[in-house]
Design a protein around this motif. Sequence first.
Motif, PDB file in Angstrom:
ATOM      1  N   UNK A  90     -28.433  -4.791 -12.233  1.00  0.00           N
ATOM      2  CA  UNK A  90     -29.243  -3.586 -12.378  1.00  0.00           C
ATOM      3  C   UNK A  90     -28.937  -2.662 -11.206  1.00  0.00           C
ATOM      4  N   UNK A  91     -28.394  -1.495 -11.523  1.00  0.00           N
ATOM      5  CA  UNK A  91     -28.128  -0.489 -10.494  1.00  0.00           C
ATOM      6  C   UNK A  91     -29.127   0.638 -10.679  1.00  0.00           C
ATOM      7  N   UNK A  92     -29.788   0.989  -9.597  1.00  0.00           N
ATOM      8  CA  UNK A  92     -30.777   2.063  -9.641  1.00  0.00           C
ATOM      9  C   UNK A  92     -30.776   2.780  -8.300  1.00  0.00           C
ATOM     10  N   UNK A  93     -31.512   3.876  -8.215  1.00  0.00           N
ATOM     11  CA  UNK A  93     -31.615   4.550  -6.925  1.00  0.00           C
ATOM     12  C   UNK A  93     -32.979   4.249  -6.311  1.00  0.00           C
ATOM     13  N   UNK A  94     -33.138   4.628  -5.072  1.00  0.00           N
ATOM     14  CA  UNK A  94     -34.361   4.316  -4.349  1.00  0.00           C
ATOM     15  C   UNK A  94     -35.583   5.000  -4.957  1.00  0.00           C
ATOM     16  N   UNK A  95     -35.395   6.120  -5.636  1.00  0.00           N
ATOM     17  CA  UNK A  95     -36.521   6.830  -6.249  1.00  0.00           C
ATOM     18  C   UNK A  95     -37.153   6.025  -7.389  1.00  0.00           C
ATOM     19  N   UNK A  96     -36.391   5.108  -7.979  1.00  0.00           N
ATOM     20  CA  UNK A  96     -36.905   4.292  -9.077  1.00  0.00           C
ATOM     21  C   UNK A  96     -37.548   2.986  -8.608  1.00  0.00           C
ATOM     22  N   UNK A  97     -37.597   2.763  -7.303  1.00  0.00           N
ATOM     23  CA  UNK A  97     -38.244   1.567  -6.776  1.00  0.00           C
ATOM     24  C   UNK A  97     -39.741   1.826  -6.715  1.00  0.00           C
ATOM     25  N   UNK A  98     -40.489   1.028  -7.466  1.00  0.00           N
ATOM     26  CA  UNK A  98     -41.939   1.180  -7.521  1.00  0.00           C
ATOM     27  C   UNK A  98     -42.611   0.592  -6.281  1.00  0.00           C
ATOM     28  N   UNK A  99     -42.172  -0.598  -5.884  1.00  0.00           N
ATOM     29  CA  UNK A  99     -42.716  -1.226  -4.680  1.00  0.00           C
ATOM     30  C   UNK A  99     -41.696  -2.198  -4.102  1.00  0.00           C
ATOM     31  N   UNK A 100     -41.772  -2.344  -2.807  1.00  0.00           N
ATOM     32  CA  UNK A 100     -40.936  -3.318  -2.097  1.00  0.00           C
ATOM     33  C   UNK A 100     -41.743  -3.772  -0.886  1.00  0.00           C
ATOM     34  N   UNK A 101     -41.827  -5.088  -0.697  1.00  0.00           N
ATOM     35  CA  UNK A 101     -42.607  -5.581   0.440  1.00  0.00           C
ATOM     36  C   UNK A 101     -42.082  -6.938   0.890  1.00  0.00           C
ATOM     37  N   UNK A 102     -42.357  -7.233   2.138  1.00  0.00           N
ATOM     38  CA  UNK A 102     -41.959  -8.488   2.757  1.00  0.00           C
ATOM     39  C   UNK A 102     -42.996  -9.548   2.400  1.00  0.00           C
TER      40      UNK A 102
END
Length: 156
Positions: A90-102
């Motif tokens: 899956x290739x996407x850009x950062x604008x399509x990232x809904x959430x990211x967390x440690x």
Amino acid sequence: MESNKNYHYFFKYVFLGAGFILLKTSFVSWFFPQLIRMNGEQLSQDLFVTVVFGLIGFAMILIFLTIKDKFVMARLGSQTVTLKKSDWELKTNWMDVESISLIQFVYPPLYKIKVKGSEETYWFNTESQFMKFGGVINDLSEMGDLVKKKKRELGI
């Protein structure tokens, strides 16, 4: 920057390996108890020990089957995010990232990421460069710095 392959496979298969070891220990403790020594004494055949080790081993294999598809190899760039499993990418850009967390209390650092338009939450690791204090970790890797920067810039 890309996920560390060794840690990726470790995280993915640790429950499977531990589960098989516990199932094997359960089997050996029932059928060949004379092969096991604890505190210098031979183990006697004990149904309780066999059942407990067997149930814990079976539970670990079930955990593996539940989470094995969540682990992906991540390649993070300044504009793109690529998530890769053995059978898809899956290739996407950062604008399509809904959430990211440690994910805290997991060493080395493990992140969870959710992409817009996808129901799945995926997990990926970084390099083993971190600082921990009381179980809480701070990712010091280059990939961790990029994640922090993008979270701050995009408000995710």
